[in-house]
Design a protein around this motif. Sequence first.
Motif, PDB file in Angstrom:
ATOM      1  N   THR A 198       0.842  -1.202   0.000  1.00  0.00           N
ATOM      2  CA  THR A 198       0.000   0.000   0.000  1.00  0.00           C
ATOM      3  C   THR A 198       0.873   1.246   0.000  1.00  0.00           C
ATOM      4  OG1 THR A 198      -1.705  -1.161   1.248  1.00  0.00           O
ATOM      5  CG2 THR A 198      -1.800   1.247   1.264  1.00  0.00           C
ATOM      6  N   THR A 199       0.606   2.119  -0.937  1.00  0.00           N
ATOM      7  CA  THR A 199       1.359   3.365  -0.979  1.00  0.00           C
ATOM      8  C   THR A 199       0.830   4.324   0.087  1.00  0.00           C
ATOM      9  OG1 THR A 199      -0.124   4.413  -2.583  1.00  0.00           O
ATOM     10  CG2 THR A 199       1.777   3.159  -3.467  1.00  0.00           C
ATOM     11  N   LEU A 200       1.631   5.286   0.429  1.00  0.00           N
ATOM     12  CA  LEU A 200       1.189   6.311   1.367  1.00  0.00           C
ATOM     13  C   LEU A 200      -0.019   7.043   0.789  1.00  0.00           C
ATOM     14  CD1 LEU A 200       1.495   7.930   3.959  1.00  0.00           C
ATOM     15  CD2 LEU A 200       3.234   9.322   2.786  1.00  0.00           C
ATOM     16  N   GLN A 246       2.656   7.440 -10.882  1.00  0.00           N
ATOM     17  CA  GLN A 246       3.981   6.991 -11.305  1.00  0.00           C
ATOM     18  C   GLN A 246       5.085   7.943 -10.860  1.00  0.00           C
ATOM     19  OE1 GLN A 246       4.037   6.267 -15.525  1.00  0.00           O
ATOM     20  NE2 GLN A 246       2.061   5.245 -15.467  1.00  0.00           N
ATOM     21  N   GLY A 247       4.753   8.906  -9.996  1.00  0.00           N
ATOM     22  CA  GLY A 247       5.749   9.837  -9.494  1.00  0.00           C
ATOM     23  C   GLY A 247       6.186  10.905 -10.465  1.00  0.00           C
ATOM     24  N   GLN A 248       5.396  11.142 -11.511  1.00  0.00           N
ATOM     25  CA  GLN A 248       5.819  12.079 -12.542  1.00  0.00           C
ATOM     26  C   GLN A 248       5.091  13.415 -12.537  1.00  0.00           C
ATOM     27  OE1 GLN A 248       5.534   9.975 -16.250  1.00  0.00           O
ATOM     28  NE2 GLN A 248       7.158   8.569 -15.712  1.00  0.00           N
ATOM     29  N   GLY A 292       9.094  17.326   6.746  1.00  0.00           N
ATOM     30  CA  GLY A 292       9.359  18.641   6.164  1.00  0.00           C
ATOM     31  C   GLY A 292       9.935  18.639   4.766  1.00  0.00           C
ATOM     32  N   ARG A 293      10.214  17.463   4.224  1.00  0.00           N
ATOM     33  CA  ARG A 293      10.780  17.358   2.874  1.00  0.00           C
ATOM     34  C   ARG A 293       9.721  16.846   1.918  1.00  0.00           C
ATOM     35  NH1 ARG A 293      16.427  16.068   2.831  1.00  0.00           N
ATOM     36  NH2 ARG A 293      16.196  16.436   0.608  1.00  0.00           N
ATOM     37  N   ARG A 294       9.795  17.264   0.679  1.00  0.00           N
ATOM     38  CA  ARG A 294       8.827  16.834  -0.330  1.00  0.00           C
ATOM     39  C   ARG A 294       8.954  15.353  -0.643  1.00  0.00           C
ATOM     40  NH1 ARG A 294      10.088  21.040  -5.069  1.00  0.00           N
ATOM     41  NH2 ARG A 294      12.088  21.226  -4.038  1.00  0.00           N
ATOM     42  N   ALA A 295       7.807  14.728  -0.857  1.00  0.00           N
ATOM     43  CA  ALA A 295       7.779  13.332  -1.286  1.00  0.00           C
ATOM     44  C   ALA A 295       6.526  13.114  -2.117  1.00  0.00           C
ATOM     45  CB  ALA A 295       7.770  12.389  -0.088  1.00  0.00           C
ATOM     46  N   VAL A 296       6.678  12.381  -3.212  1.00  0.00           N
ATOM     47  CA  VAL A 296       5.499  11.994  -3.977  1.00  0.00           C
ATOM     48  C   VAL A 296       4.950  10.747  -3.299  1.00  0.00           C
ATOM     49  CG1 VAL A 296       5.965  13.123  -6.185  1.00  0.00           C
ATOM     50  CG2 VAL A 296       7.006  10.929  -5.728  1.00  0.00           C
ATOM     51  N   SER A 297       3.769  10.871  -2.752  1.00  0.00           N
ATOM     52  CA  SER A 297       3.218   9.800  -1.911  1.00  0.00           C
ATOM     53  C   SER A 297       2.811   8.568  -2.694  1.00  0.00           C
ATOM     54  CB  SER A 297       2.044  10.332  -1.087  1.00  0.00           C
ATOM     55  OG  SER A 297       1.011  10.824  -1.896  1.00  0.00           O
ATOM     56  N   CYS A 298       2.706   8.663  -4.011  1.00  0.00           N
ATOM     57  CA  CYS A 298       2.371   7.476  -4.798  1.00  0.00           C
ATOM     58  C   CYS A 298       3.551   6.521  -4.915  1.00  0.00           C
ATOM     59  CB  CYS A 298       1.851   7.858  -6.186  1.00  0.00           C
ATOM     60  SG  CYS A 298       3.096   8.526  -7.314  1.00  0.00           S
ATOM     61  N   LEU A 299       4.762   6.989  -4.627  1.00  0.00           N
ATOM     62  CA  LEU A 299       5.947   6.128  -4.677  1.00  0.00           C
ATOM     63  C   LEU A 299       6.469   5.770  -3.295  1.00  0.00           C
ATOM     64  CD1 LEU A 299       8.015   7.695  -7.610  1.00  0.00           C
ATOM     65  CD2 LEU A 299       6.367   5.814  -7.673  1.00  0.00           C
ATOM     66  N   GLN A 300       5.837   6.303  -2.259  1.00  0.00           N
ATOM     67  CA  GLN A 300       6.245   6.065  -0.881  1.00  0.00           C
ATOM     68  C   GLN A 300       5.356   4.987  -0.288  1.00  0.00           C
ATOM     69  OE1 GLN A 300       8.689   7.741   1.042  1.00  0.00           O
ATOM     70  NE2 GLN A 300       8.187   6.270   2.630  1.00  0.00           N
ATOM     71  N   LEU A 301       5.932   3.899   0.201  1.00  0.00           N
ATOM     72  CA  LEU A 301       5.129   2.879   0.851  1.00  0.00           C
ATOM     73  C   LEU A 301       4.671   3.383   2.213  1.00  0.00           C
ATOM     74  CD1 LEU A 301       7.119  -0.352  -0.032  1.00  0.00           C
ATOM     75  CD2 LEU A 301       4.981   0.468  -1.048  1.00  0.00           C
ATOM     76  N   ALA A 302       3.441   3.080   2.569  1.00  0.00           N
ATOM     77  CA  ALA A 302       2.887   3.520   3.852  1.00  0.00           C
ATOM     78  C   ALA A 302       3.714   2.975   5.013  1.00  0.00           C
ATOM     79  CB  ALA A 302       1.426   3.091   3.980  1.00  0.00           C
ATOM     80  N   VAL A 303       4.149   1.719   4.917  1.00  0.00           N
ATOM     81  CA  VAL A 303       4.928   1.130   6.015  1.00  0.00           C
ATOM     82  C   VAL A 303       6.250   1.868   6.216  1.00  0.00           C
ATOM     83  CG1 VAL A 303       3.882  -1.173   5.897  1.00  0.00           C
ATOM     84  CG2 VAL A 303       5.920  -0.663   4.516  1.00  0.00           C
ATOM     85  N   ALA A 304       6.784   2.470   5.170  1.00  0.00           N
ATOM     86  CA  ALA A 304       8.044   3.207   5.279  1.00  0.00           C
ATOM     87  C   ALA A 304       7.850   4.596   5.872  1.00  0.00           C
ATOM     88  CB  ALA A 304       8.714   3.312   3.912  1.00  0.00           C
TER      89      ALA A 304
END
Length: 190
Positions: free
Chosen positions: A29-31, A50-52, A62-74
């Motif tokens: 599951t992604t974030l 797809q993170g694009q 406080g840092r940017r992240a594309v949540s579609c490429l970030q796993l929720a568990v991470a």
Amino acid sequence: MATAPSSTSSVITLTINGEKYTLPVDHRTTLLDALREHLDLTGTKKGCDQGQCGACTVLLDGRRAVSCLQLAVAAEGREVTTIEGVAEGDRLHPVQQAFLDLDGYQCGYCTPGQICSALAVIEEHAAGWPSAVTTDVHPEAGPPPLTADEIRERMSGNLCRCGAYVSIVQAVARAAEARATTTTTEEAVA
């Protein structure tokens, strides 16, 4: 309804906008999906998945992240800020207000990601981080002027299908100027 952990799922606790949420998730599951599908925090948008495109941009510590490429568990143990956590009560954040005042919203689909990215851009710039268009990257040079070229480069991971880039750049510049003025005033008072 919590389910027991298995080899393919876990019960995790996420800190989102200052609140803790415990939920069972499949390890895949992604974030983004955890926010939208499990927690009903739908301000973060699914664009390309797809993170694009940057529509799903959130802040992780406080840092940017594309949540579609970030796993929720991470994301467990990290501070997640979504668009729902940007305003202070009923008062818009200066970045949100600048987007509103300068018509940076247009259709609004990309706006949550644009605003989260703009928040990080302003902080990165203030901290002196160079971009690909920064001419003097020596630390002693301090932050480069936040020109339109600097803003465009720093916001380049966030696409706007309406083409509101001129207004978005102006909004980021105005919010950065407001932040600099507030910081200078606070330093003078201290």
